[in-house]
Structure formats: C-alpha cells, structure tokens
Design an enzyme around this catalytic site. Structure first.
Site, short mmCIF file in Angstrom:
data_model
loop_
_atom_site.label_atom_id
_atom_site.label_comp_id
_atom_site.label_asym_id
_atom_site.label_seq_id
_atom_site.Cartn_x
_atom_site.Cartn_y
_atom_site.Cartn_z
N LYS A 14 34.09 43.53 -31.12
CA LYS A 14 34.13 43.79 -29.66
C LYS A 14 35.47 43.40 -29.06
CE LYS A 14 30.65 41.03 -28.83
NZ LYS A 14 30.22 40.48 -30.15
N ARG A 89 24.33 39.56 -22.59
CA ARG A 89 23.76 39.10 -23.86
C ARG A 89 22.26 38.84 -23.75
NH1 ARG A 89 28.93 37.11 -26.06
NH2 ARG A 89 28.71 36.47 -28.23
N ARG A 128 38.42 34.45 -39.59
CA ARG A 128 39.05 34.17 -38.30
C ARG A 128 39.13 32.66 -38.06
NH1 ARG A 128 36.60 36.70 -32.82
NH2 ARG A 128 34.97 35.16 -33.21
N ARG A 134 38.62 27.99 -33.53
CA ARG A 134 37.28 28.00 -32.92
C ARG A 134 36.28 27.31 -33.83
NH1 ARG A 134 35.88 33.85 -30.40
NH2 ARG A 134 33.80 32.99 -30.74
N ARG A 146 24.43 31.99 -34.84
CA ARG A 146 24.86 32.94 -33.79
C ARG A 146 24.28 34.33 -34.06
NH1 ARG A 146 31.09 32.09 -34.35
NH2 ARG A 146 31.31 33.80 -32.89
P1 B4P Z 1 35.55 40.31 -32.93
O1 B4P Z 1 34.37 41.04 -33.44
O2 B4P Z 1 36.50 41.06 -32.12
O3 B4P Z 1 34.90 39.02 -32.23
P2 B4P Z 1 33.78 39.13 -31.08
O4 B4P Z 1 32.54 39.77 -31.60
O5 B4P Z 1 34.41 39.74 -29.88
O6 B4P Z 1 33.57 37.62 -30.72
P3 B4P Z 1 32.27 36.71 -30.66
O7 B4P Z 1 31.04 37.49 -30.34
O8 B4P Z 1 32.29 35.90 -31.91
O9 B4P Z 1 32.58 35.68 -29.55
P4 B4P Z 1 32.38 35.60 -27.96
O10 B4P Z 1 33.70 35.12 -27.51
O11 B4P Z 1 31.85 36.81 -27.33
O12 B4P Z 1 36.41 39.71 -34.12
C1 B4P Z 1 35.87 39.04 -35.22
C2 B4P Z 1 36.83 39.12 -36.40
O13 B4P Z 1 36.58 40.32 -37.12
C3 B4P Z 1 38.31 39.14 -36.03
O14 B4P Z 1 38.99 38.24 -36.84
C4 B4P Z 1 38.75 40.57 -36.28
O15 B4P Z 1 40.07 40.66 -36.74
C5 B4P Z 1 37.79 41.01 -37.37
N1 B4P Z 1 37.49 42.44 -37.30
C6 B4P Z 1 37.21 43.15 -36.18
N2 B4P Z 1 36.97 44.44 -36.50
C7 B4P Z 1 37.09 44.52 -37.88
C8 B4P Z 1 36.95 45.60 -38.81
N3 B4P Z 1 36.65 46.84 -38.44
N4 B4P Z 1 37.12 45.31 -40.13
C9 B4P Z 1 37.45 44.06 -40.53
N5 B4P Z 1 37.60 43.01 -39.69
C10 B4P Z 1 37.42 43.25 -38.37
O16 B4P Z 1 31.24 34.47 -27.80
C11 B4P Z 1 31.41 33.14 -28.24
C12 B4P Z 1 30.30 32.23 -27.69
O17 B4P Z 1 30.40 32.17 -26.23
C13 B4P Z 1 28.86 32.68 -27.93
O18 B4P Z 1 28.37 32.28 -29.19
C14 B4P Z 1 28.13 31.97 -26.76
O19 B4P Z 1 27.93 30.60 -27.04
C15 B4P Z 1 29.11 32.08 -25.61
N6 B4P Z 1 28.90 33.26 -24.76
C16 B4P Z 1 29.79 34.29 -24.60
N7 B4P Z 1 29.28 35.22 -23.77
C17 B4P Z 1 28.05 34.79 -23.41
C18 B4P Z 1 27.02 35.34 -22.57
N8 B4P Z 1 27.16 36.53 -21.97
N9 B4P Z 1 25.87 34.63 -22.41
C19 B4P Z 1 25.71 33.44 -22.99
N10 B4P Z 1 26.63 32.86 -23.80
C20 B4P Z 1 27.80 33.53 -24.01
#
Ligand code: B4P
Length: 207
Positions: A14, A89, A128, A134, A146
């Site tokens: 995302k 979420r 990552r 993190r 998670r």
């Molecule tokens: P991404 O996939 O981009 O990470 P993310 O899902 O956006 O982040 P995440 O869900 O973990 O965290 P968030 O900040 O929202 O990247 C992951 C990795 O994969 C990267 O290293 C990337 O390079 C790699 N990658 C991506 N695409 C790829 C591909 N095609 N092939 C190979 N590798 C690839 O949330 C963190 C915490 O915040 C949550 O656990 C919760 O505690 C809190 N939180 C956030 N929003 C909330 C909400 N709305 N409600 C309640 N709590 C919330």
C-alpha cells in the site's frame, strides 16, 4: 475529487504504491500509519499511547485515527483528491470516512485491494525491518499478529465497499511496476466511467 482507498494486509504494498500514485494523479497521501508515527516522533501523548499498540501489532482506537483523518481532510480542502493508505481498517472507520467525505461534498471513488499471502507478507516485512527501524517489522510473531488482526478486524472492510460496488482486488505479488500499471488501469477506467455519467458530474455539487 478523486478519492482512492488502497487496501490490503500489512506489507501488501500500500505504502509503496501510494508513493507512485500521488505523483501520477496529483493526490494527497493520507497514511494513518505515517500520521501515527509522526505523533510518536513528536512525543505527543497520543503518540505515546499509539506506540504501545503499534509495537504489539494491534490497532489504535477508531476515534484516534478518525480524528486524525478528519483534521487532515480539513487541512487539505483544495486537494484534487486523496489516497487513503491503511485507512479505513475497521467498518466503523469506513462509516466515519463516508460521513467525513460527505461533509466535504465528495465520496470514495473506489477501493483497490492488494492480495498477498501470509508467508510473502512475513518475508517482506522482516526484510523491511532490517532497515526501517520499525519495531513492528522486526519480530515474526508480531508480524503474524498484525496479519491475524487484519484477517479478523480489517478484511471485512472489503465487504463494506463491495456493498457499494466500489471494491476491486488485484494480485499484489509480482513486480512493483507491473502492479502499479494495473492499479493505474483501474483508476483510469473509473475516471473515464465517471466522466461519462451525467449524474457523477453533478454528484459533488449536490452532496
Ligand atoms: P508496504 O506494503 O508498502 O507497507 P504497508 O502495507 O503500507 O504498511 P503497513 O500496513 O505495515 O503499516 P501501516 O503504517 O499502515 O511495504 C512493505 C514492504 O514490502 C516494503 O519493504 C516494500 O518495499 C515491499 N514491497 C512492496 N510491494 C512489493 C512487491 N510487489 N514485491 C516485493 N516487495 C514489495 O500500519 C502500522 C500500524 O499502525 C498498524 O499495525 C496499526 O497498529 C497502526 N494503524 C495504522 N493505521 C491504522 C488504522 N486505520 N486503525 C488502527 N490502527 C492503525
């Protein structure tokens, strides 16, 4: 306004795809994860409370993230649209987002869900975690929690948008660029369909 919800489990891509999409479509990126991490970095009371939950892989309370999104929408009233990344979420968050956007005379255009299996998610997030600093990316047990939280509390949000005929799923495994192209195709199809619908043209004015 073009408002896209980018959806999927932690590590689905995302944040990665959001960075590319905001440049392409001139949208404001609203990541609740990033907003919460900014609060942690500033050492606010909200940040301190959020950190404990985030480090454990648990969700932060709905009212906290809804409040943050409400503030961000108010601060960006001239935006061409938003990418919502990691929000909503829960169904309660999705309902609140609809209400907030209605107050701003707009609505969610579509949800795009990136589908990735658990083992690949764990692999990506541990990778990552080597450089991100993190805590929630550094412990496999927490990463799996998670994913479990996603399956039990967040996955049902897809049904909320499916009920509004706004849900699209894409395979999130593959080259980042290839997945990005598919997301752009979906968004462009949506924009073209919206432009052809007379009702859509007046929808924002009437709301
Ligand atoms: P991404 O996939 O981009 O990470 P993310 O899902 O956006 O982040 P995440 O869900 O973990 O965290 P968030 O900040 O929202 O990247 C992951 C990795 O994969 C990267 O290293 C990337 O390079 C790699 N990658 C991506 N695409 C790829 C591909 N095609 N092939 C190979 N590798 C690839 O949330 C963190 C915490 O915040 C949550 O656990 C919760 O505690 C809190 N939180 C956030 N929003 C909330 C909400 N709305 N409600 C309640 N709590 C919330």
């Amino acid at each position: 306004m073009l408002n896209i919800v980018l959806f999927g489990p932690p590590g689905a891509g995302k944040g990665t795809q959001s960075q590319k999409l905001i440049a392409q479509y001139n949208l404001v990126h609203l990541s609740t994860g990033d907003l919460l991490r900014a609060q942690i970095a500033e050492g606010t009371e909200l940040g301190l409370k959020a950190k404990q939950l985030m480090d454990e892989g648990l969700l932060v309370p709905d009212e906290v993230v809804i409040g943050m999104i409400g503030n961000a929408l108010s601060k960006n009233q001239q935006a061409a649209g938003f990418i919502f990344d990691g929000f909503p979420r829960t169904v309660a968050q999705a309902e609140s987002l609809d209400q907030l956007l209605t107050q701003h005379h707009t609505q969610v255009a579509c949800m795009i869900a990136l589908e990735v299996g658990e083992e690949e998610l764990v692999k990506r997030l541990l990778e990552r975690g080597k450089t991100s600093g993190r805590i929630d990316d550094q412990d496999e047990t927490k990463i799996r929690r998670r994913v479990q939280v996603y399956n039990t509390e967040t996955a049902q949000v897809a049904g909320y948008y499916a009920g509004q005929q706004k849900f699209h799923a894409l395979n999130g495994i593959g080259e980042i660029e290839a997945i990005y192209t598919q997301i752009c195709t979906l968004i462009d199809q949506h924009k073209a369909a919206d432009a052809e619908t007379p009702a859509a043209a007046t929808r924002e004015v009437q709301a």
